[in-house]
Design an enzyme around this catalytic site. Structure first.
Site, short mmCIF file in Angstrom:
data_model
loop_
_atom_site.label_atom_id
_atom_site.label_comp_id
_atom_site.label_asym_id
_atom_site.label_seq_id
_atom_site.Cartn_x
_atom_site.Cartn_y
_atom_site.Cartn_z
N ARG A 137 77.96 53.36 11.99
CA ARG A 137 76.82 52.60 12.51
C ARG A 137 75.86 53.43 13.34
O ARG A 137 75.17 52.92 14.22
CB ARG A 137 77.29 51.38 13.30
N LYS A 159 61.83 57.24 9.40
CA LYS A 159 62.14 56.63 8.09
C LYS A 159 63.13 57.54 7.38
O LYS A 159 62.84 58.72 7.15
CB LYS A 159 60.88 56.50 7.24
N GLU A 201 48.91 66.20 3.01
CA GLU A 201 49.22 65.24 4.08
C GLU A 201 48.46 65.60 5.36
O GLU A 201 48.04 64.72 6.12
CB GLU A 201 50.73 65.19 4.37
N LYS A 243 50.81 61.48 13.96
CA LYS A 243 51.83 60.58 13.40
C LYS A 243 52.62 59.91 14.52
O LYS A 243 52.89 58.71 14.47
CB LYS A 243 52.76 61.32 12.44
N GLU A 253 56.52 49.50 10.99
CA GLU A 253 55.47 49.12 10.04
C GLU A 253 55.32 47.60 9.95
O GLU A 253 55.39 47.00 8.89
CB GLU A 253 55.78 49.71 8.65
N ARG A 258 50.93 51.32 11.06
CA ARG A 258 51.62 52.45 10.42
C ARG A 258 51.19 52.59 8.95
O ARG A 258 51.24 53.68 8.38
CB ARG A 258 53.15 52.30 10.54
N ASN A 262 49.46 55.51 4.73
CA ASN A 262 49.57 55.44 3.27
C ASN A 262 48.25 55.68 2.56
O ASN A 262 48.16 55.47 1.35
CB ASN A 262 50.14 54.08 2.85
N HIS A 265 48.17 57.04 -0.92
CA HIS A 265 49.52 56.90 -1.47
C HIS A 265 49.64 55.76 -2.49
O HIS A 265 50.56 55.78 -3.29
CB HIS A 265 50.53 56.69 -0.34
N HIS A 269 51.12 57.20 -5.48
CA HIS A 269 52.47 56.83 -5.97
C HIS A 269 52.42 56.45 -7.43
O HIS A 269 53.34 56.76 -8.20
CB HIS A 269 53.03 55.65 -5.17
N HIS A 283 54.46 65.25 -5.18
CA HIS A 283 54.00 64.19 -4.28
C HIS A 283 52.65 64.53 -3.62
O HIS A 283 51.70 63.74 -3.69
CB HIS A 283 55.08 63.92 -3.22
#
Ligand code: NAD
Ligand code: GLY
Length: 383
Positions: A137, A159, A201, A243, A253, A258, A262, A265, A269, A283
């Site tokens: 955990r 993330k 980025e 960031k 988010e 946040r 993107n 993206h 994506h 990417h």
């Protein structure tokens, strides 16, 4: 606000209450690592109970000095280490690899105080982070990102996750590291294409949050491409700072803030997914063409003018990044965008530029606007 020391190292705080941590951006300076790690471990729940650490890396990075430097720092703190090396590449970021790492932690008699140290690119950071978030955990996580993309994006913000065979990043958690150690000298070994992907980025941060930073990138592009340490330190630290500010205001988010990260993206994506992961577009390259396409959409809404997109294209091209969707099939791109997780109530939601340094999460463009945009941008004779 970042601070610097007399050797030019920069430290960026990530303010998240009791989960706060610091990102050190150095060139070399590994003799400082034991002290920085000791302080970070002591601030965490692991404290002096931290006697063991798992160092995770991949086979490329294992051949470089960095995992050994992390091991030396940990052992100087009397923390016993084991190292696990996975094969480089996205295929290692899955539940199968995570299970092997869980078994390794059990065999190592790991407990809640055992540190997980990720030394490598975003694949290693996400995988190590997932293991750290879930084993017992939650174990303390220490990030040593060695690609530009991992330094400016994936190592900061918490993330973490793994892929399922057909869906990227779908199983994961928010699990903040206790510290991030970035040595820009690691980038000297990085292939040009990987450096360029990270630069996409970096450009994104300028567009979404910081016009003077975008101008600095325009002015300093030559030194950045030559990998001059002072330039790399500055752009990495500023990217982390931007960031960190977003993450500290919308860690999970939830408010839409946040989501500004993107930009580029949503279409990016779709480009990556339809071209096949690890295929024609990596990417960062997909994000570069995605930013240009999303900027063209903003033009159609009257939010920015063609000169804005032209300026973005010039900087991306200066960094050797692709900027055109020419020759791609618009139908599959649109289908992939319809599945984007930012969508709500059947509307496609995108982050679009308002002006340099400011973007907005919006569903102002309908599906037909997008279809027409993609058909135009994918034409074989499109610019
Ligand atoms: P990567 O980890 O696959 O690294 C790219 C390649 O560079 C690999 O072959 C690696 O072995 C090699 N490498 C790493 N460091 C090196 C060095 N110093 N010198 C030479 N080679 C080196 O890829 P990446 O681009 O760093 O990360 C991509 C991953 O990051 C994706 O899985 C993506 O989903 C994830 N990501 C996560 C977040 C997040 O917020 N968690 C954000 C962006 C991307
Ligand atoms: N890479 C986007 C985020 O961390 O939110």
């Amino acid at each position: 606000m970042q601070r610097s020391d007399d050797q030019g190292s920069l430290t960026v705080p990530v303010r998240l209450g009791e989960r706060s941590y610091e990102v050190d951006v150095t060139e070399g300076g590994w003799d400082r690592l034991p002290g920085r790690l000791r302080a970070a471990i002591d601030r965490s729940w692991a404290g002096r109970g931290c006697r063991k650490a798992l160092i995770l890396t991949d086979d490329h990075v294992a051949a470089l000095p960095y995992p050994g430097l992390v091991r030396d720092a940990l052992e100087s703190l009397e923390i016993e280490t084991i190292q696990s090396v996975v094969r480089h590449g996205e295929a290692s970021k899955g539940l199968g690899t995570a299970e092997k790492l869980f078994e390794q932690l059990v065999a190592f008699a790991a407990d809640r105080h055992t540190l997980v140290a990720a030394v490598g690119g975003g694949v290693i950071g996400d995988l190590a982070g997932f293991v750290a978030a879930t084993f017992a955990r939650g174990l303390p996580l220490f990030m040593v990102p060695t690609t530009l993309l991992a330094q400016v994006d994936s190592s900061v913000g918490g993330k973490v996750g793994v892929n399922l065979p057909r869906v990227k990043n779908i199983v994961g958690a928010f699990h903040q590291p206790i510290a991030v150690w970035i040595d820009v000298a690691t980038l000297n070994d990085l292939p040009d294409r990987e450096l360029r992907c990270g630069l996409a980025e970096v450009v994104k941060y300028g567009v979404i949050l910081d016009a003077p930073f975008f101008e600095e990138l325009e002015a300093d592009a030559g030194a950045i491409l030559e990998r001059r340490p002072a330039s790399l330190r500055r752009i990495v630290a500023r990217s982390c700072e931007l960031k960190a500010d977003v993450v500290s205001r919308d860690e999970r988010e939830e408010t839409g803030l946040r989501a500004v990260l993107n930009f580029g993206h949503t279409i990016g994506h779709a480009v990556e997914a339809t071209a096949g992961y690890g295929g024609a577009f990596q990417h960062g390259e997909a994000v570069a063409v995605g930013m240009v396409a999303e900027s063209r959409l903003a033009e159609r809404l009257g939010w920015v003018d063609a000169a804005f997109t032209g300026r973005l294209i010039r900087l991306l091209e200066r960094f050797g990044l692709p900027t055109s969707l020419r020759g791609l099939a618009p139908g599959p791109l649109l289908d992939a965008m319809a599945r984007d997780k930012k969508n709500q109530g059947g509307r496609i939601r995108l982050v679009l530029p308002r002006r340099l340094g400011t973007v907005e999460l919006t569903d102002a463009a309908g599906v037909e606007d997008l279809r027409s945009l993609l058909e135009d941008l994918c034409r074989p004779d499109a610019p």
